[in-house]
Motif scaffolding. Structure first.
Motif, PDB file in Angstrom:
ATOM      1  N   ALA A 140       0.813  -1.217   0.000  1.00 52.95           N
ATOM      2  CA  ALA A 140       0.000   0.000   0.000  1.00 52.95           C
ATOM      3  C   ALA A 140       0.851   1.272   0.000  1.00 52.95           C
ATOM      4  O   ALA A 140       0.315   2.375  -0.123  1.00 52.95           O
ATOM      5  CB  ALA A 140      -0.931   0.004   1.203  1.00 52.95           C
ATOM      6  N   ASN A 141       2.185   1.159   0.122  1.00 58.93           N
ATOM      7  CA  ASN A 141       3.043   2.346   0.143  1.00 58.93           C
ATOM      8  C   ASN A 141       2.908   3.155  -1.145  1.00 58.93           C
ATOM      9  O   ASN A 141       2.812   2.592  -2.233  1.00 58.93           O
ATOM     10  CB  ASN A 141       4.514   1.965   0.304  1.00 58.93           C
ATOM     11  CG  ASN A 141       4.849   1.398   1.667  1.00 58.93           C
ATOM     12  OD1 ASN A 141       5.690   0.507   1.763  1.00 58.93           O
ATOM     13  ND2 ASN A 141       4.238   1.872   2.714  1.00 58.93           N
ATOM     14  N   THR A 142       2.911   4.485  -1.001  1.00 59.97           N
ATOM     15  CA  THR A 142       2.899   5.381  -2.159  1.00 59.97           C
ATOM     16  C   THR A 142       4.035   6.400  -2.087  1.00 59.97           C
ATOM     17  O   THR A 142       4.257   7.146  -3.030  1.00 59.97           O
ATOM     18  CB  THR A 142       1.560   6.131  -2.277  1.00 59.97           C
ATOM     19  OG1 THR A 142       1.339   6.876  -1.079  1.00 59.97           O
ATOM     20  CG2 THR A 142       0.409   5.165  -2.508  1.00 59.97           C
ATOM     21  N   SER A 143       4.741   6.433  -0.959  1.00 62.28           N
ATOM     22  CA  SER A 143       5.873   7.346  -0.786  1.00 62.28           C
ATOM     23  C   SER A 143       6.796   6.776   0.276  1.00 62.28           C
ATOM     24  O   SER A 143       6.441   5.834   0.983  1.00 62.28           O
ATOM     25  CB  SER A 143       5.393   8.738  -0.362  1.00 62.28           C
ATOM     26  OG  SER A 143       4.763   8.668   0.899  1.00 62.28           O
ATOM     27  N   LEU A 144       7.984   7.354   0.377  1.00 62.59           N
ATOM     28  CA  LEU A 144       8.883   6.973   1.461  1.00 62.59           C
ATOM     29  C   LEU A 144       8.351   7.566   2.762  1.00 62.59           C
ATOM     30  O   LEU A 144       7.633   8.565   2.756  1.00 62.59           O
ATOM     31  CB  LEU A 144      10.297   7.476   1.191  1.00 62.59           C
ATOM     32  CG  LEU A 144      11.041   6.814   0.028  1.00 62.59           C
ATOM     33  CD1 LEU A 144      12.433   7.410  -0.124  1.00 62.59           C
ATOM     34  CD2 LEU A 144      11.123   5.315   0.212  1.00 62.59           C
ATOM     35  N   VAL A 145       8.724   6.972   3.869  1.00 60.48           N
ATOM     36  CA  VAL A 145       8.268   7.458   5.171  1.00 60.48           C
ATOM     37  C   VAL A 145       8.954   8.782   5.508  1.00 60.48           C
ATOM     38  O   VAL A 145       8.319   9.728   5.952  1.00 60.48           O
ATOM     39  CB  VAL A 145       8.544   6.405   6.272  1.00 60.48           C
ATOM     40  CG1 VAL A 145       8.247   6.957   7.654  1.00 60.48           C
ATOM     41  CG2 VAL A 145       7.719   5.157   5.994  1.00 60.48           C
ATOM     42  N   ALA A 146      10.259   8.871   5.270  1.00 67.66           N
ATOM     43  CA  ALA A 146      11.035  10.074   5.594  1.00 67.66           C
ATOM     44  C   ALA A 146      12.103  10.282   4.524  1.00 67.66           C
ATOM     45  O   ALA A 146      13.267   9.912   4.709  1.00 67.66           O
ATOM     46  CB  ALA A 146      11.650   9.945   6.978  1.00 67.66           C
ATOM     47  N   GLU A 147      11.701  10.862   3.402  1.00 74.27           N
ATOM     48  CA  GLU A 147      12.622  11.030   2.263  1.00 74.27           C
ATOM     49  C   GLU A 147      13.751  11.997   2.609  1.00 74.27           C
ATOM     50  O   GLU A 147      13.522  13.093   3.101  1.00 74.27           O
ATOM     51  CB  GLU A 147      11.846  11.538   1.049  1.00 74.27           C
ATOM     52  CG  GLU A 147      12.657  11.552  -0.216  1.00 74.27           C
ATOM     53  CD  GLU A 147      11.828  11.806  -1.461  1.00 74.27           C
ATOM     54  OE1 GLU A 147      12.289  12.601  -2.299  1.00 74.27           O
ATOM     55  OE2 GLU A 147      10.736  11.213  -1.600  1.00 74.27           O
ATOM     56  N   LEU A 148      14.991  11.560   2.331  1.00 69.16           N
ATOM     57  CA  LEU A 148      16.181  12.392   2.528  1.00 69.16           C
ATOM     58  C   LEU A 148      16.590  13.096   1.240  1.00 69.16           C
ATOM     59  O   LEU A 148      17.031  14.244   1.271  1.00 69.16           O
ATOM     60  CB  LEU A 148      17.356  11.539   3.024  1.00 69.16           C
ATOM     61  CG  LEU A 148      17.212  10.903   4.400  1.00 69.16           C
ATOM     62  CD1 LEU A 148      18.351   9.910   4.648  1.00 69.16           C
ATOM     63  CD2 LEU A 148      17.196  11.985   5.481  1.00 69.16           C
ATOM     64  N   ALA A 149      16.489  12.395   0.113  1.00 73.58           N
ATOM     65  CA  ALA A 149      16.894  12.975  -1.169  1.00 73.58           C
ATOM     66  C   ALA A 149      16.316  12.153  -2.308  1.00 73.58           C
ATOM     67  O   ALA A 149      16.048  10.952  -2.158  1.00 73.58           O
ATOM     68  CB  ALA A 149      18.418  13.014  -1.283  1.00 73.58           C
ATOM     69  N   ARG A 150      16.159  12.820  -3.464  1.00 69.89           N
ATOM     70  CA  ARG A 150      15.702  12.148  -4.682  1.00 69.89           C
ATOM     71  C   ARG A 150      16.556  12.676  -5.823  1.00 69.89           C
ATOM     72  O   ARG A 150      16.747  13.877  -5.948  1.00 69.89           O
ATOM     73  CB  ARG A 150      14.230  12.465  -4.942  1.00 69.89           C
ATOM     74  CG  ARG A 150      13.628  11.646  -6.068  1.00 69.89           C
ATOM     75  CD  ARG A 150      12.170  11.975  -6.314  1.00 69.89           C
ATOM     76  NE  ARG A 150      11.308  11.695  -5.165  1.00 69.89           N
ATOM     77  CZ  ARG A 150      10.010  11.514  -5.247  1.00 69.89           C
ATOM     78  NH1 ARG A 150       9.392  11.574  -6.425  1.00 69.89           N
ATOM     79  NH2 ARG A 150       9.283  11.286  -4.171  1.00 69.89           N
ATOM     80  N   VAL A 151      17.069  11.761  -6.632  1.00 71.48           N
ATOM     81  CA  VAL A 151      17.919  12.148  -7.756  1.00 71.48           C
ATOM     82  C   VAL A 151      17.419  11.469  -9.028  1.00 71.48           C
ATOM     83  O   VAL A 151      16.760  10.431  -8.979  1.00 71.48           O
ATOM     84  CB  VAL A 151      19.409  11.773  -7.519  1.00 71.48           C
ATOM     85  CG1 VAL A 151      19.971  12.485  -6.290  1.00 71.48           C
ATOM     86  CG2 VAL A 151      19.588  10.265  -7.379  1.00 71.48           C
ATOM     87  N   ALA A 152      17.767  12.069 -10.153  1.00 69.59           N
ATOM     88  CA  ALA A 152      17.427  11.477 -11.445  1.00 69.59           C
ATOM     89  C   ALA A 152      18.232  10.202 -11.640  1.00 69.59           C
ATOM     90  O   ALA A 152      19.389  10.095 -11.196  1.00 69.59           O
ATOM     91  CB  ALA A 152      17.726  12.462 -12.574  1.00 69.59           C
ATOM     92  N   LEU A 153      17.622   9.224 -12.289  1.00 70.32           N
ATOM     93  CA  LEU A 153      18.341   7.991 -12.607  1.00 70.32           C
ATOM     94  C   LEU A 153      19.491   8.310 -13.546  1.00 70.32           C
ATOM     95  O   LEU A 153      19.369   9.147 -14.435  1.00 70.32           O
ATOM     96  CB  LEU A 153      17.395   6.985 -13.271  1.00 70.32           C
ATOM     97  CG  LEU A 153      16.222   6.501 -12.419  1.00 70.32           C
ATOM     98  CD1 LEU A 153      15.277   5.648 -13.255  1.00 70.32           C
ATOM     99  CD2 LEU A 153      16.714   5.728 -11.203  1.00 70.32           C
ATOM    100  N   THR A 154      20.614   7.628 -13.353  1.00 74.14           N
ATOM    101  CA  THR A 154      21.759   7.812 -14.243  1.00 74.14           C
ATOM    102  C   THR A 154      21.716   6.829 -15.403  1.00 74.14           C
ATOM    103  O   THR A 154      22.352   7.047 -16.425  1.00 74.14           O
ATOM    104  CB  THR A 154      23.093   7.653 -13.483  1.00 74.14           C
ATOM    105  OG1 THR A 154      23.095   6.396 -12.806  1.00 74.14           O
ATOM    106  CG2 THR A 154      23.273   8.768 -12.470  1.00 74.14           C
ATOM    107  N   SER A 155      20.940   5.739 -15.226  1.00 64.33           N
ATOM    108  CA  SER A 155      20.818   4.768 -16.312  1.00 64.33           C
ATOM    109  C   SER A 155      19.628   3.859 -16.072  1.00 64.33           C
ATOM    110  O   SER A 155      19.260   3.579 -14.940  1.00 64.33           O
ATOM    111  CB  SER A 155      22.131   3.988 -16.448  1.00 64.33           C
ATOM    112  OG  SER A 155      22.022   2.647 -16.212  1.00 64.33           O
ATOM    113  N   THR A 156      19.020   3.446 -17.174  1.00 65.41           N
ATOM    114  CA  THR A 156      17.942   2.458 -17.159  1.00 65.41           C
ATOM    115  C   THR A 156      18.221   1.496 -18.293  1.00 65.41           C
ATOM    116  O   THR A 156      18.333   1.914 -19.447  1.00 65.41           O
ATOM    117  CB  THR A 156      16.568   3.120 -17.379  1.00 65.41           C
ATOM    118  OG1 THR A 156      16.356   4.094 -16.354  1.00 65.41           O
ATOM    119  CG2 THR A 156      15.454   2.099 -17.343  1.00 65.41           C
TER     120      THR A 156
END
Length: 126
Positions: free
Chosen positions: A62-78
């Motif tokens: 049921a999670n839709t977000s992190l509980v306590a987000e510290l940082a979010r960065v763009a993916l460097t590769s997929t």
């Protein structure tokens, strides 16, 4: 015929190019909905960001977000090979510092749809 979509994942954490932890993640309900909708059309953005956080509440579908987000960065590769997709991101020194206990994949730089989340024993990030 009806069958539930089964998707799983594994997370590898590297610190200074050394593997420090491996964790199994879960594809959350909104992530499965995202996969199904992308198979039909392109109504949502592709997965583009990884986030880390300090929340210690165990992951669930049921999670839709992190509980306590510290940082979010763009993916460097997929990359896709066969039926496996690999997302990579780098959190440089000073980005997302603290006690990291959770991470997730999202389709936006903030908010957005979470694909998968994992929780794990503490990794200290400087």
């Amino acid at each position: 015929m009806q069958e539930d979509l089964k998707a799983t994942g594994k997370v590898y954490f590297y610190k200074n190019n050394v593997l420090v932890k491996t964790s199994t993640n879960i594809v959350v309900s909104v992530g499965k909905n995202f996969i199904i909708n992308r198979m039909k059309d392109v109504t949502q953005n592709v997965m583009s960001h990884m986030a880390i956080g300090s929340g210690q509440i165990y992951q669930n579908i049921a999670n839709t977000s992190l509980v306590a987000e510290l940082a979010r960065v763009a993916l460097t590769s997929t990359t896709c090979v066969g039926n496996t997709i690999t997302y990579e991101a780098t959190f440089l020194a000073g980005v997302g510092t603290g006690s990291v206990h959770e991470c997730a994949i999202f389709n936006a730089g903030s908010g957005g749809t979470m694909l998968a989340r994992t929780t794990f024993d503490q990794i200290d990030k400087a």
